[in-house]
Structures are given as C-alpha cells and as structure tokens.
Write an enzyme that holds these catalytic residues in place. Structure first.
Site, PDB file in Angstrom:
ATOM      1  N   ILE A  34       0.840  -1.196   0.000  1.00 63.97           N
ATOM      2  CA  ILE A  34       0.000   0.000   0.000  1.00 63.97           C
ATOM      3  C   ILE A  34       0.878   1.250   0.000  1.00 63.97           C
ATOM      4  O   ILE A  34       1.462   1.619   1.016  1.00 63.97           O
ATOM      5  CB  ILE A  34      -0.944   0.020   1.221  1.00 63.97           C
ATOM      6  CG1 ILE A  34      -1.859  -1.204   1.212  1.00 63.97           C
ATOM      7  CG2 ILE A  34      -1.775   1.311   1.224  1.00 63.97           C
ATOM      8  CD1 ILE A  34      -2.803  -1.285   0.031  1.00 63.97           C
ATOM      9  N   ASP A  55      -0.854   4.706 -14.148  1.00 68.34           N
ATOM     10  CA  ASP A  55       0.496   4.252 -13.807  1.00 68.34           C
ATOM     11  C   ASP A  55       1.225   3.871 -15.085  1.00 68.34           C
ATOM     12  O   ASP A  55       0.605   3.406 -16.056  1.00 68.34           O
ATOM     13  CB  ASP A  55       0.457   3.061 -12.846  1.00 68.34           C
ATOM     14  CG  ASP A  55       1.683   3.020 -11.942  1.00 68.34           C
ATOM     15  OD1 ASP A  55       1.567   3.361 -10.760  1.00 68.34           O
ATOM     16  OD2 ASP A  55       2.777   2.660 -12.448  1.00 68.34           O
ATOM     17  N   ASP A  81       2.421   7.756 -19.454  1.00 70.82           N
ATOM     18  CA  ASP A  81       3.488   8.582 -18.880  1.00 70.82           C
ATOM     19  C   ASP A  81       2.965  10.002 -18.715  1.00 70.82           C
ATOM     20  O   ASP A  81       2.730  10.709 -19.707  1.00 70.82           O
ATOM     21  CB  ASP A  81       4.696   8.551 -19.813  1.00 70.82           C
ATOM     22  CG  ASP A  81       5.860   9.402 -19.331  1.00 70.82           C
ATOM     23  OD1 ASP A  81       5.735  10.037 -18.261  1.00 70.82           O
ATOM     24  OD2 ASP A  81       6.898   9.432 -20.027  1.00 70.82           O
ATOM     25  N   VAL A  82       2.773  10.447 -17.484  1.00 72.96           N
ATOM     26  CA  VAL A  82       2.177  11.764 -17.261  1.00 72.96           C
ATOM     27  C   VAL A  82       3.170  12.912 -17.449  1.00 72.96           C
ATOM     28  O   VAL A  82       2.813  14.066 -17.235  1.00 72.96           O
ATOM     29  CB  VAL A  82       1.502  11.866 -15.872  1.00 72.96           C
ATOM     30  CG1 VAL A  82       0.212  11.078 -15.840  1.00 72.96           C
ATOM     31  CG2 VAL A  82       2.443  11.420 -14.768  1.00 72.96           C
ATOM     32  N   ASN A 108       0.424  12.165  -7.873  1.00 71.77           N
ATOM     33  CA  ASN A 108       1.230  11.388  -6.932  1.00 71.77           C
ATOM     34  C   ASN A 108       2.522  10.843  -7.519  1.00 71.77           C
ATOM     35  O   ASN A 108       3.305  10.220  -6.805  1.00 71.77           O
ATOM     36  CB  ASN A 108       0.369  10.221  -6.394  1.00 71.77           C
ATOM     37  CG  ASN A 108       1.131   9.326  -5.459  1.00 71.77           C
ATOM     38  OD1 ASN A 108       1.580   9.741  -4.392  1.00 71.77           O
ATOM     39  ND2 ASN A 108       1.323   8.062  -5.848  1.00 71.77           N
ATOM     40  N   SER A 160       6.588  16.501  -0.074  1.00 72.81           N
ATOM     41  CA  SER A 160       7.326  15.717   0.912  1.00 72.81           C
ATOM     42  C   SER A 160       7.875  16.649   1.983  1.00 72.81           C
ATOM     43  O   SER A 160       8.139  17.833   1.705  1.00 72.81           O
ATOM     44  CB  SER A 160       8.491  14.975   0.244  1.00 72.81           C
ATOM     45  OG  SER A 160       9.397  14.446   1.209  1.00 72.81           O
ATOM     46  N   TYR A 172      15.757  15.940  -5.067  1.00 72.86           N
ATOM     47  CA  TYR A 172      14.410  15.575  -4.602  1.00 72.86           C
ATOM     48  C   TYR A 172      13.801  16.701  -3.775  1.00 72.86           C
ATOM     49  O   TYR A 172      12.649  17.095  -3.992  1.00 72.86           O
ATOM     50  CB  TYR A 172      14.510  14.295  -3.772  1.00 72.86           C
ATOM     51  CG  TYR A 172      13.193  13.790  -3.231  1.00 72.86           C
ATOM     52  CD1 TYR A 172      12.266  13.186  -4.068  1.00 72.86           C
ATOM     53  CD2 TYR A 172      12.894  13.891  -1.880  1.00 72.86           C
ATOM     54  CE1 TYR A 172      11.057  12.710  -3.573  1.00 72.86           C
ATOM     55  CE2 TYR A 172      11.691  13.412  -1.372  1.00 72.86           C
ATOM     56  CZ  TYR A 172      10.782  12.819  -2.225  1.00 72.86           C
ATOM     57  OH  TYR A 172       9.587  12.346  -1.724  1.00 72.86           O
ATOM     58  N   LYS A 176      10.409  18.843  -4.658  1.00 76.54           N
ATOM     59  CA  LYS A 176       9.246  18.830  -3.782  1.00 76.54           C
ATOM     60  C   LYS A 176       8.941  20.217  -3.231  1.00 76.54           C
ATOM     61  O   LYS A 176       7.788  20.538  -2.911  1.00 76.54           O
ATOM     62  CB  LYS A 176       9.452  17.821  -2.660  1.00 76.54           C
ATOM     63  CG  LYS A 176       9.452  16.361  -3.140  1.00 76.54           C
ATOM     64  CD  LYS A 176       8.147  16.011  -3.850  1.00 76.54           C
ATOM     65  CE  LYS A 176       8.067  14.537  -4.220  1.00 76.54           C
ATOM     66  NZ  LYS A 176       6.782  14.194  -4.876  1.00 76.54           N
ATOM     67  N   VAL A 205       6.959   7.542   5.827  1.00 70.64           N
ATOM     68  CA  VAL A 205       5.948   6.491   5.964  1.00 70.64           C
ATOM     69  C   VAL A 205       6.444   5.183   5.356  1.00 70.64           C
ATOM     70  O   VAL A 205       7.343   5.162   4.514  1.00 70.64           O
ATOM     71  CB  VAL A 205       4.621   6.922   5.304  1.00 70.64           C
ATOM     72  CG1 VAL A 205       4.027   8.129   6.020  1.00 70.64           C
ATOM     73  CG2 VAL A 205       4.808   7.232   3.830  1.00 70.64           C
TER      74      VAL A 205
END
Length: 271
Positions: A34, A55, A81-82, A108, A160, A172, A176, A205
């Site tokens: 998940i 996806d 592919d977005v 996401n 994030s 990263y 973000k 998480v």
C-alpha cells in the site's frame, strides 16, 4: 434558530464522492503493498468515486484496480506517462468516458534522488524535475478544463517533508519544494473556476517505495522513532489526508501544504 442549525453540517456527515470521477496518477504499487497513491485510490473508491488509476507500470496499476473491484468499487486503468503531453491528453479523454467528468486529480507521481548540487549530474537533475514537477503540470493542464466545465474540482499534489527539512537529497528536496510553490500558484490561478489546489507533505511512511534490502530493521525503527508520536506512518495515513483535502469537507481550504509526518518536523534530532 432552526434555519441557522440546518446550515451547520452534522458531525456524522461522511465524505462522499458518489457520482464523481477521480484520477490518481502513480496509483499503482508493487505487489499487494500500500503506497500513497494506491491508498488514496482505494479510499476514494470506498467513498463512492469512480477512480481512474494511472500508472506507467501496467501490473502495478492493475493491482490497484483489482483491489478496488474486489471491494465492489469502480475503477479503470490508464497506462501512460504523465510527463508526456500526448499521454496526458489521452488520459483526459479516457477519464471523460466515465460516469462523470473528472473533478478530482491526485498528482502522486514521483522519484527520489540523493546528492548535492556538486555531485548531481544535470541529466539526473532534469529527470527528477520532469517526473516530480512537470508530471503535475502536464496532468493538471489536461484535466483542469474538464473541472472548470463541471463547475469546479479539487487537485491534491504530493510533496514531501524533504521540501522543508532537507537531508542529503537535494534534487528531490528542490523538486518537492517546487511542488509546494506550484500548488500555491495554481490555487490562485484556478480559484475563479471553483478549483481548489492543495499539497500533502508525507513524512517517512512505510510504503513499497522504501521496502528495499537497504531498509534494515534498525533503520526502520529509527525512522519510526524520528516522529514525535513514535509510531510508523503508512500509505493509509497519507491517503486519508489526500481524500479529506479532495472532499467537500475541505471546501474552504486551498493553497495549503498539509504535513503528515507524525510530528517529525517539529522535532530537532536528525531523521
């Protein structure tokens, strides 16, 4: 007095997406794990939405669709592919074929990358920005017109806590951070069309993305104990925050960055 009371929502009002179409990019996950996107997709379906799971990995996305269908929910898979204009245009057309025009978009898609400005190759820097930021721009550009025609909608971008508390992941963290700024700008740009735009900033998480051989039990425990609550967050925690922001329960919230980290960012020790 009676009229005033009727204007107050009942404390028992549940989040309801019945008759609505929600698009979740990066909605797949490895195996039966998940992740943030899969959790959001499942929770949106449980609330009555028809979910378009997007996806690049067909198997990962199909797993989410099957989980939703096994619970009696409605979901469809779009493999694409977005970061591609053409794929996002095809996604928008695909989403409009459902029971209702898409009025919810969960952006996401994202990848991680360690390094500093000194040792990150330009090609990697560009790829991180393309996947983590441009994907949100492209998907939003494709779906916002339908939301406007439907009278409004909600977009939730996944950022994030690395954006506000960097730690050895400069490409990263920068991407973000850009997501937060993008979210605020979009909230202003599209408010007139009745579209709210917010961001969720997950902490450390436990999701399939971090479940790799280098994630030892000791490191996992250290991640858990970095939070003020001393509990381990999961994709479900992020998913619930996403669904709240996408729902009418958050009708007066836009341009915000909601931190979901168990209190990691309010503590001083290094994660």
């Amino acid at each position: 007095m009676k009229e005033r009371l009727e204007q107050i929502p009942s404390a028992g009002d549940r989040i309801d997406f019945s008759g609505r179409t929600a698009v979740v990019t990066g909605g797949g996950a490895r195996g039966d794990g998940i992740g943030n996107g899969r959790a959001a997709a499942i929770l949106l379906a449980r609330a009555g939405a028809e979910v378009v799971v997007v996806d690049l990995n067909e198997q990962a996305g199909r797993g989410t669709v099957e989980m939703i269908e096994n619970e009696g929910g409605a979901a469809r898979l779009f493999v694409g592919d977005v970061t591609s204009d053409a794929d996002c245009a095809a996604l928008a057309a695909f989403a409009r074929e459902g029971c209702a025009p898409p009025t919810v978009l969960i952006n996401n898609v994202g990848i991680g990358a360690p390094g500093t400005v000194l040792d990150t190759e330009p090609e990697l820097w560009d790829r991180v920005m393309k996947v983590n930021v441009r994907s949100m721009v492209q998907a939003s550009r494709a779906l916002i017109p339908s939301m406007g025609q439907a009278g409004g909608g909600s977009i939730v971008n996944i950022s994030s806590i690395s954006a506000i508390r960097p730690k050895g992941l400069t490409p990263y963290s920068a991407s973000k951070g850009a997501v937060i700024s993008l979210t605020r700008a979009m909230a202003v740009d599209h408010a007139g069309a009745g579209i709210r735009v917010n961001a969720v900033l997950p902490g450390p998480v436990w999701t399939p993305m971090v479940q790799r051989p280098t994630m030892t039990p000791e490191i996992r425990a250290r991640r858990k104990n970095a939070s003020a609550l001393r509990i381990e967050g999961t994709g479900w925690d992020v998913g619930r925050a996403v669904v709240f922001l996408a729902s009418e329960h958050a009708r007066y919230i836009t341009g915000q960055a909601l931190v979901v980290d168990g209190g990691v960012t309010v503590l001083s020790p290094v994660r």
